[in-house]
Design a protein around this motif. Structure first.
Motif, PDB file in Angstrom:
ATOM      1  N   VAL A   1      50.644  63.636  60.145  1.00  0.00           N
ATOM      2  CA  VAL A   1      49.914  62.131  60.282  1.00  0.00           C
ATOM      3  C   VAL A   1      49.400  61.277  59.053  1.00  0.00           C
ATOM      4  N   ASN A   2      48.756  62.209  58.064  1.00  0.00           N
ATOM      5  CA  ASN A   2      48.425  61.733  56.715  1.00  0.00           C
ATOM      6  C   ASN A   2      49.396  61.144  55.750  1.00  0.00           C
ATOM      7  N   LEU A   3      50.430  61.850  55.911  1.00  0.00           N
ATOM      8  CA  LEU A   3      51.790  61.380  54.959  1.00  0.00           C
ATOM      9  C   LEU A   3      52.242  60.241  55.769  1.00  0.00           C
ATOM     10  N   MET A   4      52.419  60.226  56.929  1.00  0.00           N
ATOM     11  CA  MET A   4      52.947  59.005  58.052  1.00  0.00           C
ATOM     12  C   MET A   4      51.978  57.925  57.728  1.00  0.00           C
ATOM     13  N   LYS A   5      50.758  58.098  57.724  1.00  0.00           N
ATOM     14  CA  LYS A   5      49.829  56.917  57.365  1.00  0.00           C
ATOM     15  C   LYS A   5      49.960  55.979  56.119  1.00  0.00           C
ATOM     16  N   THR A   6      50.208  57.277  55.034  1.00  0.00           N
ATOM     17  CA  THR A   6      50.227  56.633  53.639  1.00  0.00           C
ATOM     18  C   THR A   6      51.745  55.716  53.645  1.00  0.00           C
ATOM     19  N   ILE A   7      52.460  56.445  54.169  1.00  0.00           N
ATOM     20  CA  ILE A   7      54.063  55.625  54.087  1.00  0.00           C
ATOM     21  C   ILE A   7      53.952  54.462  54.722  1.00  0.00           C
ATOM     22  N   SER A   8      53.408  54.405  56.159  1.00  0.00           N
ATOM     23  CA  SER A   8      53.121  53.255  56.678  1.00  0.00           C
ATOM     24  C   SER A   8      52.479  52.090  56.083  1.00  0.00           C
ATOM     25  N   MET A   9      51.652  52.395  55.452  1.00  0.00           N
ATOM     26  CA  MET A   9      50.488  51.461  54.781  1.00  0.00           C
ATOM     27  C   MET A   9      51.621  50.943  53.545  1.00  0.00           C
ATOM     28  N   VAL A  10      52.518  51.694  53.005  1.00  0.00           N
ATOM     29  CA  VAL A  10      53.386  51.298  51.876  1.00  0.00           C
ATOM     30  C   VAL A  10      54.144  50.213  52.538  1.00  0.00           C
ATOM     31  N   LEU A  11      54.945  50.682  53.467  1.00  0.00           N
ATOM     32  CA  LEU A  11      55.900  49.836  54.417  1.00  0.00           C
ATOM     33  C   LEU A  11      55.035  48.398  54.863  1.00  0.00           C
ATOM     34  N   GLY A  12      53.899  48.574  55.456  1.00  0.00           N
ATOM     35  CA  GLY A  12      53.321  47.310  55.893  1.00  0.00           C
ATOM     36  C   GLY A  12      52.986  46.319  54.670  1.00  0.00           C
ATOM     37  N   ALA A  13      52.387  46.974  53.620  1.00  0.00           N
ATOM     38  CA  ALA A  13      52.241  46.025  52.175  1.00  0.00           C
ATOM     39  C   ALA A  13      53.369  45.430  51.894  1.00  0.00           C
ATOM     40  N   PHE A  14      54.380  45.916  52.029  1.00  0.00           N
ATOM     41  CA  PHE A  14      55.757  45.528  51.445  1.00  0.00           C
ATOM     42  C   PHE A  14      56.248  44.342  52.521  1.00  0.00           C
ATOM     43  N   VAL A  15      55.970  44.497  53.691  1.00  0.00           N
ATOM     44  CA  VAL A  15      56.460  43.794  54.821  1.00  0.00           C
ATOM     45  C   VAL A  15      55.590  42.495  54.400  1.00  0.00           C
ATOM     46  N   ILE A  16      54.387  42.651  54.309  1.00  0.00           N
ATOM     47  CA  ILE A  16      53.209  41.451  54.078  1.00  0.00           C
ATOM     48  C   ILE A  16      53.397  40.620  53.053  1.00  0.00           C
ATOM     49  N   CYS A  17      53.749  41.310  52.009  1.00  0.00           N
ATOM     50  CA  CYS A  17      54.057  40.802  50.617  1.00  0.00           C
ATOM     51  C   CYS A  17      55.313  39.845  50.636  1.00  0.00           C
ATOM     52  N   TRP A  18      56.268  40.300  51.149  1.00  0.00           N
ATOM     53  CA  TRP A  18      57.652  39.846  50.784  1.00  0.00           C
ATOM     54  C   TRP A  18      58.333  39.094  51.907  1.00  0.00           C
ATOM     55  N   THR A  19      57.376  38.908  53.045  1.00  0.00           N
ATOM     56  CA  THR A  19      58.000  38.188  54.201  1.00  0.00           C
ATOM     57  C   THR A  19      57.954  36.810  53.918  1.00  0.00           C
ATOM     58  N   PRO A  20      56.709  36.194  53.573  1.00  0.00           N
ATOM     59  CA  PRO A  20      56.735  34.819  53.127  1.00  0.00           C
ATOM     60  C   PRO A  20      57.872  34.271  52.288  1.00  0.00           C
ATOM     61  N   GLY A  21      58.150  35.171  51.048  1.00  0.00           N
ATOM     62  CA  GLY A  21      59.042  34.522  50.503  1.00  0.00           C
ATOM     63  C   GLY A  21      60.386  34.673  51.167  1.00  0.00           C
ATOM     64  N   LEU A  22      60.775  35.730  51.968  1.00  0.00           N
ATOM     65  CA  LEU A  22      61.991  35.540  52.449  1.00  0.00           C
ATOM     66  C   LEU A  22      62.066  34.509  53.538  1.00  0.00           C
ATOM     67  N   VAL A  23      60.891  34.310  54.180  1.00  0.00           N
ATOM     68  CA  VAL A  23      60.899  33.079  55.089  1.00  0.00           C
ATOM     69  C   VAL A  23      61.438  31.662  54.753  1.00  0.00           C
ATOM     70  N   VAL A  24      60.603  31.624  53.164  1.00  0.00           N
ATOM     71  CA  VAL A  24      60.714  30.447  52.510  1.00  0.00           C
ATOM     72  C   VAL A  24      62.261  30.455  52.143  1.00  0.00           C
ATOM     73  N   LEU A  25      62.951  31.459  51.678  1.00  0.00           N
ATOM     74  CA  LEU A  25      64.390  31.330  51.255  1.00  0.00           C
ATOM     75  C   LEU A  25      65.121  30.876  52.366  1.00  0.00           C
ATOM     76  N   LEU A  26      64.878  31.527  53.532  1.00  0.00           N
ATOM     77  CA  LEU A  26      65.529  31.316  54.923  1.00  0.00           C
ATOM     78  C   LEU A  26      65.623  29.880  55.146  1.00  0.00           C
ATOM     79  N   LEU A  27      64.185  29.242  55.323  1.00  0.00           N
ATOM     80  CA  LEU A  27      64.236  27.618  55.335  1.00  0.00           C
ATOM     81  C   LEU A  27      64.834  27.053  54.334  1.00  0.00           C
ATOM     82  N   ASP A  28      64.722  27.398  53.135  1.00  0.00           N
ATOM     83  CA  ASP A  28      65.488  26.797  52.097  1.00  0.00           C
ATOM     84  C   ASP A  28      67.081  26.650  52.481  1.00  0.00           C
ATOM     85  N   GLY A  29      67.607  27.957  52.690  1.00  0.00           N
ATOM     86  CA  GLY A  29      68.993  27.879  53.344  1.00  0.00           C
ATOM     87  C   GLY A  29      69.388  26.943  54.247  1.00  0.00           C
ATOM     88  N   LEU A  30      68.501  27.054  55.311  1.00  0.00           N
ATOM     89  CA  LEU A  30      69.004  26.451  56.505  1.00  0.00           C
ATOM     90  C   LEU A  30      68.795  24.889  56.325  1.00  0.00           C
TER      91      LEU A  30
END
Length: 355
Positions: free
Chosen positions: A234-263
């Motif tokens: 559980v401890n290891l899973m929580k750590t990895i999940s926090m890493v994944l969550g931080a990555f998704v939160i930090c990169w999703t806005p930029g990817l959405v902006v790129l998607l809107l720019d492309g469309l």
């Protein structure tokens, strides 16, 4: 004019031509804002490089981290380190300096960012697969051989480099100006759509996998007596999940902006949010070392060991710092027995009480 622009290739035109075509302004003189952005960007990037070097060093010197999951996390730190280098290169080639770039330099600047993002996503996906395999076979660590881990890491970087080179080799807008992006004026809008959708879809798949894993772990906790094993998982899973969550939160806005720019192209007004999204994405490379230090006691002790060695060598070149050598992972209850080996600050006979 639009038809001729679609049928003519502009290989001999410089970077400024494409910026003018999409209406993206390049600063002609240095402003206070430019100095602040570059100063902060370089400072954060240097901290990112040093912090992730520390993570890689911790995984290398501590034998308790010599398992596939930590090798992959170390490779993720390498991707974040590469991202820090990419941002340093970006800071040194932005503002009025953009006018001085030839197209090859501009493509390299973008490729470095693309490679670091792809490597991070691929590492997170590999970690998700590794966790899925080990959790559902009731193991704490995967039994994957070191050779397979090395091949996997090499494959991750090979795919990342290929994806980074795609825009400069064939998927750009040099032969179709109407397809040019407003955020990255030489990139094809169709490539940005593909790029953003692929990464967002990968995010969704990884989040679904971790949700399934957490449901399974919770169920197992209610039907097994191996308390220490379950808690370690559980401890290891929580750590990895926090890493994944931080990555998704930090990169999703930029990817959405790129998607809107492309469309939508210019109608998306993507340039209004580009800098903000880039700052958030850059911060992600600094978040992971903080998560490791807060969530993993062993990683935190190893960080202290590294800092201890650096301080001691700076103060006394003749004094050596004891290495961190732990042969195998132990349950949390058993850490006290090997605490003297795990901790960096092995007390000297003269200062045991102070330690």
């Amino acid at each position: 004019m639009e038809n001729s622009a679609s049928n003519t290739c502009y290989y001999n035109h410089n970077v400024t031509f494409f910026y003018d075509w999409v209406g993206k302004k390049i600063s002609e003189v240095w402003t206070t804002r430019d100095f602040v952005v570059i100063g902060l960007g370089l400072t954060v990037s240097i901290v990112v490089v040093l912090a992730n070097l520390m993570v890689m060093a911790a995984i290398f010197i501590n034998r308790r981290f010599h398992f596939p999951i930590y090798y992959l996390l170390g490779n993720m730190a390498a991707a974040d380190l590469f991202a820090g280098i990419s941002y340093i290169n970006l800071m040194l080639n932005t503002g009025p300096w953009t006018r001085l770039l030839i197209k090859e330099q501009w493509y390299i600047r973008g490729a470095l960012i693309d490679i670091s993002l792809t490597a991070s996503v691929a590492n997170l996906f590999a970690v998700a697969l590794e966790r899925h395999q080990t959790i559902f076979t009731m193991q704490l660590h995967s039994k994957m051989t070191k050779r397979r881990v090395v091949l996997l890491i090499v494959g991750i970087w090979a795919v990342s480099i290929i994806m980074g080179l795609v825009p400069s080799t064939f998927w750009n807008c040099e032969c179709d100006l109407n397809d040019c992006s407003t955020v990255a004026p030489l990139y094809s809008r169709r490539f940005l759509i593909f790029w953003a959708v692929l990464n967002l879809l990968t995010f969704f798949i990884m989040m679904a996998m971790y949700t399934r894993i957490f449901i399974y772990v919770r169920y197992q906790n209610q039907h097994t007596s191996e308390t220490w094993h379950n808690q370690a998982v559980v401890n290891l899973m929580k750590t990895i999940s926090m890493v994944l969550g931080a990555f998704v939160i930090c990169w999703t806005p930029g990817l959405v902006v790129l998607l809107l720019d492309g469309l939508l192209g210019k109608a998306s007004r993507a340039n209004d949010y580009e800098k903000f999204c880039l700052v958030i994405a850059e911060c992600n490379s600094l978040v992971n070392p903080i998560i490791y230090s807060l969530r993993d006691d062993e990683m935190r002790r190893t960080f202290k060991h590294i800092l201890c060695c650096l301080c001691q060598r700076g103060a006394d070149q003749q004094r050596e710092c004891p290495p961190v050598e732990i042969d195998s992972p132990l349950p949390e209850e058993g850490q006290r027995k090997c605490e003297a080996q795990a901790l960096c600050l092995s007390p000297e006979p003269d200062n045991i009480e102070d330690s």
